[in-house]
Design a protein around this motif. Sequence first.
Motif, PDB file in Angstrom:
ATOM      1  N   GLN A  37       9.007   8.044   2.747  1.00 27.83           N
ATOM      2  CA  GLN A  37       9.911   8.040   1.603  1.00 27.83           C
ATOM      3  C   GLN A  37       9.153   8.013   0.276  1.00 27.83           C
ATOM      4  OE1 GLN A  37      13.498   8.273   1.929  1.00 27.83           O
ATOM      5  NE2 GLN A  37      12.514   8.995   3.804  1.00 27.83           N
ATOM      6  N   LEU A  38       9.683   8.743  -0.668  1.00 30.70           N
ATOM      7  CA  LEU A  38       9.148   8.755  -2.024  1.00 30.70           C
ATOM      8  C   LEU A  38       9.426   7.392  -2.654  1.00 30.70           C
ATOM      9  CD1 LEU A  38       7.907  10.508  -4.314  1.00 30.70           C
ATOM     10  CD2 LEU A  38      10.252  11.005  -5.002  1.00 30.70           C
ATOM     11  N   ILE A  39       8.410   6.820  -3.299  1.00 28.56           N
ATOM     12  CA  ILE A  39       8.543   5.500  -3.913  1.00 28.56           C
ATOM     13  C   ILE A  39       8.530   5.587  -5.434  1.00 28.56           C
ATOM     14  CG2 ILE A  39       7.393   3.263  -4.219  1.00 28.56           C
ATOM     15  CD1 ILE A  39       6.393   3.601  -1.323  1.00 28.56           C
ATOM     16  N   ASP A  40       7.653   6.410  -5.977  1.00 35.20           N
ATOM     17  CA  ASP A  40       7.444   6.458  -7.426  1.00 35.20           C
ATOM     18  C   ASP A  40       6.836   7.813  -7.764  1.00 35.20           C
ATOM     19  OD1 ASP A  40       7.263   5.600 -10.054  1.00 35.20           O
ATOM     20  OD2 ASP A  40       5.758   4.055  -9.670  1.00 35.20           O
ATOM     21  N   PHE A  41       6.884   8.186  -9.040  1.00 34.13           N
ATOM     22  CA  PHE A  41       6.327   9.483  -9.425  1.00 34.13           C
ATOM     23  C   PHE A  41       6.048   9.532 -10.916  1.00 34.13           C
ATOM     24  CE2 PHE A  41      10.885   9.506  -8.807  1.00 34.13           C
ATOM     25  CZ  PHE A  41      11.372   9.920 -10.040  1.00 34.13           C
ATOM     26  N   GLY A  42       5.150  10.439 -11.292  1.00 35.19           N
ATOM     27  CA  GLY A  42       4.788  10.648 -12.686  1.00 35.19           C
ATOM     28  C   GLY A  42       4.507  12.117 -12.941  1.00 35.19           C
ATOM     29  N   PRO A  43       5.556  12.956 -12.943  1.00 34.42           N
ATOM     30  CA  PRO A  43       5.328  14.390 -13.118  1.00 34.42           C
ATOM     31  C   PRO A  43       4.855  14.785 -14.513  1.00 34.42           C
ATOM     32  CG  PRO A  43       7.668  13.926 -13.149  1.00 34.42           C
ATOM     33  CD  PRO A  43       6.967  12.637 -12.799  1.00 34.42           C
ATOM     34  N   ASP A  44       5.074  13.913 -15.492  1.00 35.62           N
ATOM     35  CA  ASP A  44       4.675  14.230 -16.862  1.00 35.62           C
ATOM     36  C   ASP A  44       3.363  13.573 -17.269  1.00 35.62           C
ATOM     37  OD1 ASP A  44       6.999  15.765 -17.216  1.00 35.62           O
ATOM     38  OD2 ASP A  44       8.160  13.967 -17.652  1.00 35.62           O
ATOM     39  N   ALA A  45       2.715  12.886 -16.332  1.00 28.71           N
ATOM     40  CA  ALA A  45       1.418  12.264 -16.620  1.00 28.71           C
ATOM     41  C   ALA A  45       0.375  13.351 -16.859  1.00 28.71           C
ATOM     42  CB  ALA A  45       0.991  11.379 -15.450  1.00 28.71           C
TER      43      ALA A  45
ATOM     44  N   LEU B 125       3.192   4.525   2.885  1.00 28.70           N
ATOM     45  CA  LEU B 125       1.968   4.771   3.632  1.00 28.70           C
ATOM     46  C   LEU B 125       2.297   4.685   5.117  1.00 28.70           C
ATOM     47  CD1 LEU B 125      -1.121   5.191   3.646  1.00 28.70           C
ATOM     48  CD2 LEU B 125      -1.320   2.701   3.753  1.00 28.70           C
ATOM     49  N   VAL B 126       1.979   5.736   5.845  1.00 27.38           N
ATOM     50  CA  VAL B 126       2.211   5.769   7.284  1.00 27.38           C
ATOM     51  C   VAL B 126       0.850   5.706   7.957  1.00 27.38           C
ATOM     52  CG1 VAL B 126       3.160   7.070   9.216  1.00 27.38           C
ATOM     53  CG2 VAL B 126       4.303   7.136   6.978  1.00 27.38           C
ATOM     54  N   LEU B 127       0.590   4.592   8.624  1.00 28.57           N
ATOM     55  CA  LEU B 127      -0.696   4.415   9.290  1.00 28.57           C
ATOM     56  C   LEU B 127      -0.660   5.061  10.666  1.00 28.57           C
ATOM     57  CD1 LEU B 127      -1.332   0.690   8.361  1.00 28.57           C
ATOM     58  CD2 LEU B 127      -2.314   2.724   7.292  1.00 28.57           C
ATOM     59  N   GLY B 128      -1.768   5.624  11.063  1.00 27.87           N
ATOM     60  CA  GLY B 128      -1.868   6.230  12.380  1.00 27.87           C
ATOM     61  C   GLY B 128      -2.715   7.476  12.318  1.00 27.87           C
ATOM     62  N   PRO B 129      -2.959   8.052  13.476  1.00 27.25           N
ATOM     63  CA  PRO B 129      -3.776   9.271  13.504  1.00 27.25           C
ATOM     64  C   PRO B 129      -2.997  10.451  12.937  1.00 27.25           C
ATOM     65  CG  PRO B 129      -2.894   8.812  15.678  1.00 27.25           C
ATOM     66  CD  PRO B 129      -2.517   7.646  14.797  1.00 27.25           C
ATOM     67  N   THR B 130      -3.729  11.461  12.486  1.00 30.65           N
ATOM     68  CA  THR B 130      -3.094  12.692  12.033  1.00 30.65           C
ATOM     69  C   THR B 130      -2.657  13.486  13.255  1.00 30.65           C
ATOM     70  OG1 THR B 130      -5.129  13.996  12.082  1.00 30.65           O
ATOM     71  CG2 THR B 130      -4.639  12.788  10.021  1.00 30.65           C
ATOM     72  N   LEU B 131      -1.787  14.445  13.054  1.00 29.78           N
ATOM     73  CA  LEU B 131      -1.364  15.299  14.156  1.00 29.78           C
ATOM     74  C   LEU B 131      -2.573  16.026  14.749  1.00 29.78           C
ATOM     75  CD1 LEU B 131       0.778  16.569  15.945  1.00 29.78           C
ATOM     76  CD2 LEU B 131       1.196  18.248  14.120  1.00 29.78           C
TER      77      LEU B 131
ATOM     78  N   LEU C  63       0.834  -1.194   0.000  1.00 26.39           N
ATOM     79  CA  LEU C  63       0.000   0.000   0.000  1.00 26.39           C
ATOM     80  C   LEU C  63       0.872   1.247   0.000  1.00 26.39           C
ATOM     81  CD1 LEU C  63      -2.673  -1.068   2.629  1.00 26.39           C
ATOM     82  CD2 LEU C  63      -2.839  -1.171   0.135  1.00 26.39           C
ATOM     83  N   VAL C  64       0.402   2.285  -0.705  1.00 25.49           N
ATOM     84  CA  VAL C  64       1.106   3.566  -0.770  1.00 25.49           C
ATOM     85  C   VAL C  64       0.106   4.693  -0.592  1.00 25.49           C
ATOM     86  CG1 VAL C  64       2.887   2.660  -2.342  1.00 25.49           C
ATOM     87  CG2 VAL C  64       0.876   3.812  -3.288  1.00 25.49           C
ATOM     88  N   ALA C  65       0.653   5.860  -0.268  1.00 30.32           N
ATOM     89  CA  ALA C  65      -0.126   7.096  -0.297  1.00 30.32           C
ATOM     90  C   ALA C  65       0.172   7.731  -1.653  1.00 30.32           C
ATOM     91  CB  ALA C  65       0.287   8.018   0.838  1.00 30.32           C
ATOM     92  N   LEU C  66      -0.855   7.969  -2.443  1.00 29.34           N
ATOM     93  CA  LEU C  66      -0.699   8.461  -3.807  1.00 29.34           C
ATOM     94  C   LEU C  66      -1.265   9.875  -3.898  1.00 29.34           C
ATOM     95  CD1 LEU C  66       0.056   7.521  -6.758  1.00 29.34           C
ATOM     96  CD2 LEU C  66      -2.376   7.124  -7.031  1.00 29.34           C
ATOM     97  N   LYS C  67      -0.381  10.835  -4.125  1.00 31.21           N
ATOM     98  CA  LYS C  67      -0.786  12.240  -4.226  1.00 31.21           C
ATOM     99  C   LYS C  67      -0.980  12.604  -5.694  1.00 31.21           C
ATOM    100  CE  LYS C  67       0.949  16.906  -3.318  1.00 31.21           C
ATOM    101  NZ  LYS C  67       2.072  17.670  -2.720  1.00 31.21           N
ATOM    102  N   THR C  68      -2.132  13.160  -6.006  1.00 31.01           N
ATOM    103  CA  THR C  68      -2.388  13.641  -7.360  1.00 31.01           C
ATOM    104  C   THR C  68      -2.652  15.142  -7.309  1.00 31.01           C
ATOM    105  OG1 THR C  68      -4.775  13.258  -7.247  1.00 31.01           O
ATOM    106  CG2 THR C  68      -3.404  11.458  -8.105  1.00 31.01           C
ATOM    107  N   ILE C  69      -2.340  15.800  -8.380  1.00 30.97           N
ATOM    108  CA  ILE C  69      -2.558  17.237  -8.500  1.00 30.97           C
ATOM    109  C   ILE C  69      -3.881  17.482  -9.205  1.00 30.97           C
ATOM    110  CG2 ILE C  69      -1.597  19.358  -9.505  1.00 30.97           C
ATOM    111  CD1 ILE C  69       0.003  17.985  -7.168  1.00 30.97           C
TER     112      ILE C  69
END
Length: 127
Positions: free
Chosen positions: A79-87, A96-102, A42-48
């Motif tokens: 840590q950064l795992i993968d990216f697609g800046p030109d997509a 993915l960091v599991l746990g409550p937010t700050l 599992l990962v956290a995937l950020k999209t713009i």
Amino acid sequence: MVEPLRYGVDPERVGPYEVMGRLGSGGMGHVYLARVVGGTRLVALKTIRPELSKVSGYRERFAREIEVARSVRSPYIAQLIDFGPDAEVPWLATELVLGPTLAEVLASHGPLPEPAHCRPAADRARP
């Protein structure tokens, strides 16, 4: 907390990742729970936001964000795992960091005691 995907709004797939749920969103984009298609990690995937990817200079800014993320190594930063800046819709995947937010921790426990935030800050300041 993982929210369900919004039909017709959220993607089912981004790059090589299957999008499974929504972790959060903000003014610049969305963060999803995802995994490599057919995989288990599992990962956290950020999209713009798609409209931002058309703004002059924004893709370059996002590419710089990726370069900075690639250069950081810390036990306190996903840590950064993968990216697609030109997509068509730029994205990046991190651990993915599991746990409550700050915000959740502060709401339920109040201000953190000094050792809880001084040690990570001191470690980040080391070269």
